[in-house]
Structures are given as C-alpha cells and as structure tokens.
Design a protein around this motif. Structure first.
Motif, PDB file in Angstrom:
ATOM      1  N   ASN A  87     -21.011 -38.754 -27.561  1.00 23.34           N
ATOM      2  CA  ASN A  87     -22.148 -38.997 -26.670  1.00 23.34           C
ATOM      3  C   ASN A  87     -23.483 -38.769 -27.379  1.00 23.34           C
ATOM      4  N   TYR A  88     -23.563 -37.747 -28.229  1.00 22.76           N
ATOM      5  CA  TYR A  88     -24.790 -37.526 -29.002  1.00 22.76           C
ATOM      6  C   TYR A  88     -25.045 -38.699 -29.953  1.00 22.76           C
ATOM      7  N   GLU A  89     -23.968 -39.226 -30.545  1.00 22.28           N
ATOM      8  CA  GLU A  89     -24.094 -40.400 -31.418  1.00 22.28           C
ATOM      9  C   GLU A  89     -24.639 -41.591 -30.644  1.00 22.28           C
ATOM     10  N   LEU A 121     -31.170 -40.367 -22.722  1.00 23.96           N
ATOM     11  CA  LEU A 121     -31.093 -39.098 -22.021  1.00 23.96           C
ATOM     12  C   LEU A 121     -29.766 -38.935 -21.280  1.00 23.96           C
ATOM     13  N   LYS A 122     -29.277 -40.036 -20.705  1.00 33.27           N
ATOM     14  CA  LYS A 122     -27.996 -39.980 -19.986  1.00 33.27           C
ATOM     15  C   LYS A 122     -26.857 -39.645 -20.947  1.00 33.27           C
ATOM     16  N   ALA A 123     -26.852 -40.289 -22.114  1.00 34.47           N
ATOM     17  CA  ALA A 123     -25.814 -40.003 -23.104  1.00 34.47           C
ATOM     18  C   ALA A 123     -25.927 -38.562 -23.604  1.00 34.47           C
ATOM     19  N   SER A 125     -28.253 -43.468 -31.253  1.00 36.05           N
ATOM     20  CA  SER A 125     -28.206 -44.897 -31.560  1.00 36.05           C
ATOM     21  C   SER A 125     -29.155 -45.677 -30.653  1.00 36.05           C
ATOM     22  N   ILE A 126     -29.381 -45.126 -29.455  1.00 32.93           N
ATOM     23  CA  ILE A 126     -30.318 -45.750 -28.513  1.00 32.93           C
ATOM     24  C   ILE A 126     -31.754 -45.380 -28.867  1.00 32.93           C
ATOM     25  N   ASP A 127     -31.964 -44.098 -29.178  1.00 31.31           N
ATOM     26  CA  ASP A 127     -33.295 -43.612 -29.573  1.00 31.31           C
ATOM     27  C   ASP A 127     -33.146 -42.805 -30.864  1.00 31.31           C
TER      28      ASP A 127
END
Length: 229
Positions: free
Chosen positions: A182-184, A161-163, A188-190
């Motif tokens: 940042n969306y990438e 969410l932060k990214a 990549s996290i979720d």
C-alpha cells in the motif's frame, strides 16, 4: 473580536471593584494600583489560555473523525490558529502592565501579528500547543504531534492518502507485506509523499529488504530537504 471585548469588560470590572475597595481611603499609591493592574492582566492571560485550550481540545477532537490524515492535520492547525490572535493580544497587554519600574514604558506600541508564518505568531501558537499537550486527551495529543511533525510531508492527493491509510492499518496489524504494497501504491501516485516513503522504508526493514529500505529513506530525505528550501 467578541473575546477581546469580553476580556476588556472583565478587566475594567476588576478595576471598578478595586476602586470601590479603596474608596474609603484618601489616597492610593501609584505602585499599589500598578501592582493590581499587572495582576489583573496576568489573570486575564491565564484565563484566556485555559479557555483557548478547552475550545481547541474540543475542536481537534472533532477533527479526528475526518477521512484522511491531510484533512485532520489541516483542521488541527486551524483549531489552534483560531485562538492565537486573542491570546497574543491579552499576553502583550499583560507584558506591558508588568514592565519593571526601570523600563522606559512611557510609550509602548502594541503590535499584533496575524502572519501565521511569522516567528511572533508561532511563539503564541507554540504556547497554546504546549498547554494542549498537558491538558487534552491522548487522541488530541496524537493529532497535535502528527500535525507539528508531518504536516508538510503529507500528500494532497486523495488516492495517495487512501493507499497510505491502508498501509497504516496493515502496519498496525503487523502485516508488513500488505503495508509495503500500500505504501508503494501511495508513492507511485504521489512521488513527493515524504511520509509514505518513510513508512515504506520501515516496512522494507521489517521484511529484511535492506537495499529497498535505504533507497526509500534516501528519497524521503530528498523530499524533506526540498520542503525546507
């Protein structure tokens, strides 16, 4: 429960006032009383909807200061949901009181739904929401729109969410390389963060990276289809 009691007291007060107004008359027709009762419940419904709107607008406005979109969306839904039960209660009383003479209303069971996923609950939720969109300021309306459309497509992961939020800030400034980066990071996290995939596709389009945009859109569509199952 307090709101129900207050509204019922108000209704009974109206009936008492009405009885005083006709006290000097020998009789009162059944039709006259039924018309009065029906109007009283409709007025109570209108008043409750306005009260619910004022409360929910204030409640959602406070939620705009929460840290991430998932928290804001969740708080927005709770602000509206908290007003549904009483509004449903008064609305159904108004429906009963205003049944046509031809209706078989000798026995009418008042059924109230507290199941937030039910069509019955959603009906009154939507009615309150439509009034909020008419009466609240722009920031609250934006929160409602975002919640209704994208609540299930958001992530529960704080880092994702932060990214995503950083990507949103970059996109607003037309910094599409930074937004895409940042969306990438967010996906990549979720990898199931549908909204981030959709925004990533948009960023790729601004960067003239058509193949990547198509791939990101396809992934977002897959996630949303899974959410509907």
């Amino acid at each position: 429960m307090k709101k129900e009691i207050i509204l019922l007291i108000s209704l009974f007060s109206n009936i008492y006032i009405f009885s005083q107004q006709v006290a000097l008359r020998d009789t009162i027709s059944e039709e006259e009383f039924e018309n009065f009762l029906g109007k009283s419940f409709l007025q109570a419904k209108t008043k409750n909807l306005e009260d619910a709107t004022v409360y929910a607008c204030e409640c959602i406005n406070k939620a705009t200061h929460l840290r991430n979109e998932k928290s804001r969306a969740n708080a927005t839904k709770k602000c509206i949901e908290s007003q549904v039960f009483v509004f449903q209660f008064i609305s159904k009383l108004a429906d009963i009181a205003n049944l046509p003479d031809s209706a078989d209303n000798s026995e009418y069971k008042l059924r109230l739904s507290q199941n937030k996923k039910s069509a019955e609950f959603q009906k009154y939720y939507d009615e309150i929401t439509q009034n909020l969109i008419k009466k609240c300021d722009f920031s609250v309306i934006y929160m409602i729109r975002t919640t209704e459309i994208d609540f299930k497509a958001l992530s529960d992961n704080p880092a994702a969410l932060k990214a995503y939020e950083q990507g949103e800030q970059a996109a607003k400034a037309d910094k599409w390389k930074s937004a895409a980066k940042n969306y990438e990071k967010s996906v990549s996290i979720d990898n199931n963060f549908a909204l981030a995939w959709e925004k990533l596709a948009l960023a790729y389009r601004h960067l003239n990276q058509g193949d990547k945009a198509t791939s990101a859109s396809k992934r977002a569509k897959e996630i949303r289809e899974n959410l509907l199952r």
